[in-house]
Design a protein around this motif. Structure first.
Motif, PDB file in Angstrom:
ATOM      1  N   UNK A  86      60.028 -20.179 -12.184  1.00 37.29           N
ATOM      2  CA  UNK A  86      58.683 -20.364 -11.747  1.00 37.29           C
ATOM      3  C   UNK A  86      58.257 -18.818 -11.907  1.00 37.29           C
ATOM      4  N   UNK A  87      56.953 -19.040 -12.600  1.00 38.45           N
ATOM      5  CA  UNK A  87      56.130 -17.668 -12.978  1.00 38.45           C
ATOM      6  C   UNK A  87      54.934 -17.801 -12.483  1.00 38.45           C
ATOM      7  N   UNK A  88      54.481 -16.898 -11.952  1.00 36.45           N
ATOM      8  CA  UNK A  88      53.064 -16.735 -11.275  1.00 36.45           C
ATOM      9  C   UNK A  88      52.001 -16.354 -12.540  1.00 36.45           C
ATOM     10  N   UNK A  89      51.049 -17.152 -12.702  1.00 36.17           N
ATOM     11  CA  UNK A  89      50.242 -16.900 -13.714  1.00 36.17           C
ATOM     12  C   UNK A  89      48.733 -16.396 -12.996  1.00 36.17           C
ATOM     13  N   UNK A  90      48.196 -15.563 -13.769  1.00 37.36           N
ATOM     14  CA  UNK A  90      46.875 -15.078 -13.020  1.00 37.36           C
ATOM     15  C   UNK A  90      45.823 -15.993 -12.497  1.00 37.36           C
ATOM     16  N   UNK A  91      45.211 -15.470 -11.298  1.00 44.56           N
ATOM     17  CA  UNK A  91      44.214 -16.239 -10.697  1.00 44.56           C
ATOM     18  C   UNK A  91      42.689 -15.850 -11.333  1.00 44.56           C
ATOM     19  N   UNK A  92      42.555 -14.456 -11.699  1.00 44.11           N
ATOM     20  CA  UNK A  92      41.731 -13.957 -12.245  1.00 44.11           C
ATOM     21  C   UNK A  92      41.718 -13.931 -13.869  1.00 44.11           C
ATOM     22  N   UNK A  93      41.004 -14.993 -14.443  1.00 47.21           N
ATOM     23  CA  UNK A  93      41.184 -15.123 -15.759  1.00 47.21           C
ATOM     24  C   UNK A  93      39.822 -15.208 -16.574  1.00 47.21           C
ATOM     25  N   UNK A  94      39.495 -15.995 -17.531  1.00 49.31           N
ATOM     26  CA  UNK A  94      38.288 -15.989 -18.341  1.00 49.31           C
ATOM     27  C   UNK A  94      37.583 -17.279 -18.430  1.00 49.31           C
ATOM     28  N   UNK A  95      36.470 -17.367 -18.382  1.00 48.41           N
ATOM     29  CA  UNK A  95      35.642 -18.705 -18.357  1.00 48.41           C
ATOM     30  C   UNK A  95      35.659 -19.173 -19.831  1.00 48.41           C
ATOM     31  N   UNK A  96      35.901 -20.523 -19.768  1.00 53.80           N
ATOM     32  CA  UNK A  96      36.012 -21.158 -21.092  1.00 53.80           C
ATOM     33  C   UNK A  96      34.969 -22.427 -20.986  1.00 53.80           C
ATOM     34  N   UNK A  97      34.366 -22.891 -22.168  1.00 60.62           N
ATOM     35  CA  UNK A  97      33.332 -23.678 -22.079  1.00 60.62           C
ATOM     36  C   UNK A  97      33.865 -25.289 -22.015  1.00 60.62           C
ATOM     37  N   UNK A  98      35.212 -25.531 -22.435  1.00 59.75           N
ATOM     38  CA  UNK A  98      35.763 -26.527 -22.486  1.00 59.75           C
ATOM     39  C   UNK A  98      36.220 -27.019 -21.037  1.00 59.75           C
ATOM     40  N   UNK A  99      36.080 -28.427 -20.868  1.00 54.50           N
ATOM     41  CA  UNK A  99      36.707 -28.666 -19.340  1.00 54.50           C
ATOM     42  C   UNK A  99      35.682 -28.665 -18.581  1.00 54.50           C
ATOM     43  N   UNK A 100      36.071 -28.948 -17.213  1.00 59.27           N
ATOM     44  CA  UNK A 100      35.120 -28.709 -15.940  1.00 59.27           C
ATOM     45  C   UNK A 100      34.303 -27.401 -15.933  1.00 59.27           C
ATOM     46  N   UNK A 101      33.494 -27.422 -15.033  1.00 59.84           N
ATOM     47  CA  UNK A 101      32.902 -26.114 -14.532  1.00 59.84           C
ATOM     48  C   UNK A 101      33.747 -25.369 -13.951  1.00 59.84           C
ATOM     49  N   UNK A 102      33.600 -24.064 -14.267  1.00 63.36           N
ATOM     50  CA  UNK A 102      34.481 -22.853 -13.828  1.00 63.36           C
ATOM     51  C   UNK A 102      33.790 -22.097 -12.616  1.00 63.36           C
ATOM     52  N   UNK A 132      47.010  -6.780 -15.004  1.00 65.14           N
ATOM     53  CA  UNK A 132      45.874  -6.272 -15.674  1.00 65.14           C
ATOM     54  C   UNK A 132      45.961  -4.756 -15.684  1.00 65.14           C
ATOM     55  N   UNK A 133      45.148  -4.392 -16.489  1.00 66.46           N
ATOM     56  CA  UNK A 133      45.238  -2.652 -16.800  1.00 66.46           C
ATOM     57  C   UNK A 133      44.317  -1.909 -15.579  1.00 66.46           C
ATOM     58  N   UNK A 134      44.322  -0.624 -15.568  1.00 67.52           N
ATOM     59  CA  UNK A 134      43.571   0.127 -14.749  1.00 67.52           C
ATOM     60  C   UNK A 134      42.163  -0.148 -14.620  1.00 67.52           C
ATOM     61  N   UNK A 135      41.356  -0.886 -15.600  1.00 72.30           N
ATOM     62  CA  UNK A 135      40.084  -1.338 -15.289  1.00 72.30           C
ATOM     63  C   UNK A 135      39.985  -2.520 -14.940  1.00 72.30           C
ATOM     64  N   UNK A 136      40.998  -3.144 -14.456  1.00 69.89           N
ATOM     65  CA  UNK A 136      41.025  -4.547 -13.963  1.00 69.89           C
ATOM     66  C   UNK A 136      40.999  -5.671 -14.943  1.00 69.89           C
ATOM     67  N   UNK A 137      41.257  -4.964 -16.376  1.00 72.15           N
ATOM     68  CA  UNK A 137      41.011  -5.963 -17.575  1.00 72.15           C
ATOM     69  C   UNK A 137      42.435  -6.494 -17.976  1.00 72.15           C
ATOM     70  N   UNK A 138      42.479  -7.541 -18.055  1.00 69.17           N
ATOM     71  CA  UNK A 138      43.310  -8.439 -18.915  1.00 69.17           C
ATOM     72  C   UNK A 138      43.045  -8.281 -20.566  1.00 69.17           C
ATOM     73  N   UNK A 139      43.774  -7.429 -21.238  1.00 66.90           N
ATOM     74  CA  UNK A 139      43.381  -6.950 -22.539  1.00 66.90           C
ATOM     75  C   UNK A 139      43.883  -8.053 -23.729  1.00 66.90           C
ATOM     76  N   UNK A 140      44.746  -9.158 -23.058  1.00 64.01           N
ATOM     77  CA  UNK A 140      45.416  -9.971 -23.830  1.00 64.01           C
ATOM     78  C   UNK A 140      44.427 -11.130 -24.096  1.00 64.01           C
ATOM     79  N   UNK A 141      43.824 -11.679 -23.043  1.00 63.85           N
ATOM     80  CA  UNK A 141      42.710 -12.857 -23.068  1.00 63.85           C
ATOM     81  C   UNK A 141      41.347 -12.078 -23.091  1.00 63.85           C
TER      82      UNK A 141
END
Lengths: 588, 588
Positions: free
Chosen positions: A162-178, B555-564
């Motif tokens: 079990x690996x925890x993935x981030x909750x704060x990610x990036x908005x993407x246009x595909x799929x449902x509304x973010x 995330x880095x110290x600016x709260x950024x995920x530089x990968x995505x």
């Protein structure tokens, strides 16, 4: 602990012991010089007794002043009951109270804290903490806990991590509304909450984690229908170096284990059905197979007899409602009204009764001879006493309508038992579906799903692209899609082609999913996975229709938590720090 | 599966079997007509061999064209190795390759995928999916998985129920800064992401859940120091009908279990120390007790001899740096520079060496006779060869500075072993602390913490309010606060009083926490709980200083995920739907 025992554990063995219990007053009763109190905690109910002339007058006086839901600490001796209650595990004993302390009084609750309550939905949501006191609701959440524990035990045993993935990610246009989250440290920019950890779990496969899972909150800012929640929970899984067969076997094993562990049921091997067969036989990609009543396509049987509705229809298709020949005119009218509802969408219903003598009487007798009607009956495997129900029209629309009618008939005939479980795999989904209103193809599962290798050649031709099948599969139980997944693309070029088919420019694809395309160049293994809707799975195990009662603190259809009164306004200082302003055009 | 075995499982027993392995090329080597490939997967490394004149020329040619991190499927016979590698579990065997398929080629990675890498922080974060391939990083996340599983097993065995609480909740002014989420369906309103599920777990106690836990993501929008993350994970727990003693025993049991299960260490019973003692003896409410070097307060010993720095100081306090009398002038200067750093905050350092003959030589000999200095030595239990280090000044500041110096000396003396674990409970924290800059009291733990009943009378007097102790406790291991909690208030009036002490008006308290105040009127049981920082616990178990490598995608110290590349801008259409506008005053 403030107690020596719980309210669920005392038996005849304990008689004579002095114990201390804590809990809530379920009810009180006075009769014949005895006061009874039923004390409740999570573990059960225990009866307390105070008898005139036996227990002290002072404690008896205290007991008489108790109200429902008072929180008590009670000390006394365990005694055998005069009249036992064999419905209660503790029904052989009662506590003769020597000491009683009110740990906290309680106002009269706004609704009954009983298995059956008098509280309406709104009131129960506002006082959710009181609704959660009711045994059926608490048991739902305990079932959820047991299921989650069993899922983790099984997958851990299969070397999943079990690996925890981030909750704060990036908005993407595909799929449902973010849902999005303004970033204070990066003014003008936003995080998005994940609709699923899809790309992260694929990256974990690229990283060599081999087998990943996570029971994880996901988020969709969609208009909420009765049984949707803005935040929901998935059992999210991914495996590397696998083919579809490996995924199906592994997760068939999971579901078998869950039914065995949590319900004591052996559900056996899951049948597999292609998407095409599911649509043809049930008009539905999540067929409820607790009952048969399969579609029979009747174009060859019914056409050419001068009935314009059938003759002009793309598809004439029927079901055999076994034993329903005696349906009254009124019942038939109800069915006709049912299929004409906008959400069902048929224009009319043709029926035919198979009478006791084998004669068939239809609603379109003027077009069909008895001889012709006998062909219907034969095609549909009907016996005397059966009722044949036929719809006609465009293929997709007619199948959908007949699927609804089939489910309705299953309901009426009592064939959809909550304690019967009929799981299956639906496989070979189409890769893409064309949405007329958008004028383009959309991924039926998601943009990371791999086409079947043998269908790859169809991708390059606009005429055949819709026929391409995906290595995609759903697990369906009792007409509910409980899980779905696919073998993923792991080749950069194929993934880029897919983004292009979905209307992304190269620049857009790179901006949104560049990290994934890059990752595929550094040694991505073949991989695939599945995600189960955990809320839905819980409600299915609990024999309920709604997921809401399997979520501790659900939101209503406007996305509000009426208990804590959220969402709410925030201060101007907060807005300023976040570099945003609200701009409400019209208050709903 | 595309493989018959993993890269970690083949042994001499398997010799002669034909197997198929899949994995990544770790390295290749050619010598004396033999090509070797080391193949890697999550489970281990296995050597592949192709010998001139033995394996086919065609496959040998394929092998010579492989690069690092290519993904392979390899079939061949298991053979005993000529020269065995006893550092590798599979070191007795190799695979003589008959068939080799490149499942995916790989570009040259931007840094070495080895235990020791040449990649800098920024590069490894951008290509996190490659960094995660390195064994030490993967092992960190596997440790995290094992810990989470063990936590759940233990708590489930103690009748705790895991309940998921909502992620979309309500912004509250108390505590750290909230992340917020604009609500599309409720224009102008916002959800907040939870800093902890505090109020929800308390409501679950009011609901009678009796024992709750959750391994749960929490969020704080704070300026990020080196080892903080905007999203972090807690083991969040709550129990009803308990006193402090029950909580301490239950969670002491949890931590004992984790050390036993995951590290095979019996950590024994946890000592308990009051906050007052921790501050007096270690100058720190999270003392690193792996080594002793306790503070000795010296006011009575050193004052009145004419040394103005000591005579005017509120506190003179020292530590005995055992065996350090031979420190050079340079080393002493380093220590003096250390204590004068702004983050340490002392104005100077007084030292005294206890020489081989027992004579004491100090840096303030001109004020202190040998007789006086012998009193220092006696008070500090010093022996010949020891070095005494003294600081003087205001109590709080001086304790803080000496705490830093003590930790520095522990580090220099090698007393802070990563594989030694010294846990303890710190108890009896103050309820409130006065923040000068804010001009008011703040809750030291949080506003729901109960005062000790015996200190309640001190709450009503402004002069004594700061002395009120709370039923609050921290678990500290090796100088790290791994968990903290309290017995909560369960009485509405006391909770209302607490909000008032914290500067809430009645209206504000009702608007923010009305649901909790209401809940306390419907029968709230006594309850309390604890939360552990799970990222921190993992890094402690892993013997690391930073939590970052125990988080899959930090995330880095600016709260950024530089990968995505997140956060990022969102479209105008999205902003409009959410009824917000960005207003960036100045771009950082």
């Amino acid at each position: 602990m403030l107690r020596t025992h719980t309210c669920g554990e005392l038996r005849l063995d304990h008689v004579g012991q002095t114990v201390t219990l804590t809990g809530w007053v379920q009810r009180t009763r006075d009769a014949g010089g005895i006061s009874w109190i039923v004390l409740r905690d999570r573990y059960g109910l225990t009866q307390l007794a105070l008898e005139e002339g036996v227990e002290s007058a002072e404690v008896r006086e205290q007991a008489r002043n108790l109200g429902r839901e008072f929180v008590l600490s009670v000390t006394g001796k365990v005694a055998e009951r005069y009249s036992k209650n064999d419905k209660l595990p503790t029904g052989d004993i009662e506590i003769r109270v020597e000491k009683l302390e009110v740990l906290n009084p309680a106002k009269l609750p706004p609704f009954l804290i009983e298995d059956e309550t008098d509280g309406g939905d709104d009131l129960r949501m506002k006082y959710r903490y009181l609704d959660l006191r009711r045994t059926p609701v608490r048991q739902n959440l305990m079932l959820r806990h047991r299921l989650a524990q069993a899922v983790r035990r099984y997958l851990d045993g299969q070397e999943f991590i079990e690996v925890e993935t981030p909750v704060l990610i990036k908005s993407t246009p595909e799929g449902a509304r973010d849902f999005v989250v303004p970033s204070r440290m990066n003014p003008g920019e936003f995080y998005a909450l994940p609709q699923s950890p899809q790309t992260f779990k694929q990256l974990l496969m690229v990283s060599g984690f081999d087998r990943y899972f996570q029971i994880v909150k996901c988020f969709r800012d969609e208009d909420l229908r009765a049984d949707r929640q803005p935040e929901f929970t998935q059992i999210d899984c991914e495996m590397a170096f696998v083919e579809q067969e490996d995924i199906l076997n592994t997760f068939e094993g999971l579901v078998q284990y869950l039914f065995q562990e949590v319900k004591g049921i052996d559900i056996g091997t899951l049948p597999r059905m292609t998407y095409a067969d599911a649509m043809r036989q049930y008009g539905n990609d999540k067929p409820d197979t607790r009952f048969d009543m399969r579609f029979v396509e009747l174009n060859d049987v019914v056409k050419g007899q001068g009935f314009p509705v059938f003759d002009s229809a793309e598809l004439v298709v029927g079901i055999n409602a076994i034993t329903c020949a005696a349906y009254t005119r009124k019942q038939i009218d109800e069915l006709t009204d049912f299929v004409k509802k906008p959400q069902v969408g048929a224009t009319g219903l043709v029926y035919a009764r198979v009478e006791a003598d084998g004669n068939v009487k239809s609603s379109v007798d003027k077009f069909y001879s008895q001889e012709e009607l006998q062909k219907w009956s034969a095609a549909m495997g009907a016996n005397p006493g059966d009722l044949l129900l036929l719809l006609a029209g465009p293929i997709d629309k007619t199948r959908k309508a007949l699927s609804e009618l089939r489910l309705e008939m299953g309901q009426r005939l009592g064939l959809r038992h909550k304690d019967t479980f009929s799981p299956l795999w639906v496989v070979d989904f189409p890769l893409l579906e064309y949405l007329e209103e958008e004028g383009r193809y959309f991924a039926m599962h998601h943009p990371f799903t791999s086409p079947k290798p043998e269908d790859m050649h169809l991708l390059n031709n606009p005429d055949t692209i819709g026929q391409v099948r995906a290595n995609a599969y759903d697990m369906v139980i009792n007409g509910v899609e409980v899980g779905g997944g696919s073998i993923r693309i792991h080749d950069r070029a194929v993934q880029a082609q897919m983004f292009s088919l979905l209307g992304f420019s190269d620049e857009e694809a790179k901006a949104q999913f560049g990290f994934l395309l890059d990752a595929f160049e550094y040694g991505a293994p073949p991989h695939g996975g599945i995600a189960f809707g955990f809320d839905r799975l819980c409600s299915l195990f609990g024999g309920a229709d709604s997921i809401r009662d399997f979520i501790a603190f659900p939101k209503n259809n406007s996305g509000r938590d009426v208990m804590i009164d959220s969402p709410s306004t925030i201060s101007d200082a907060q807005l300023k720090e976040l570099s945003i302003e609200t701009k409400v055009v019209e208050k709903k």
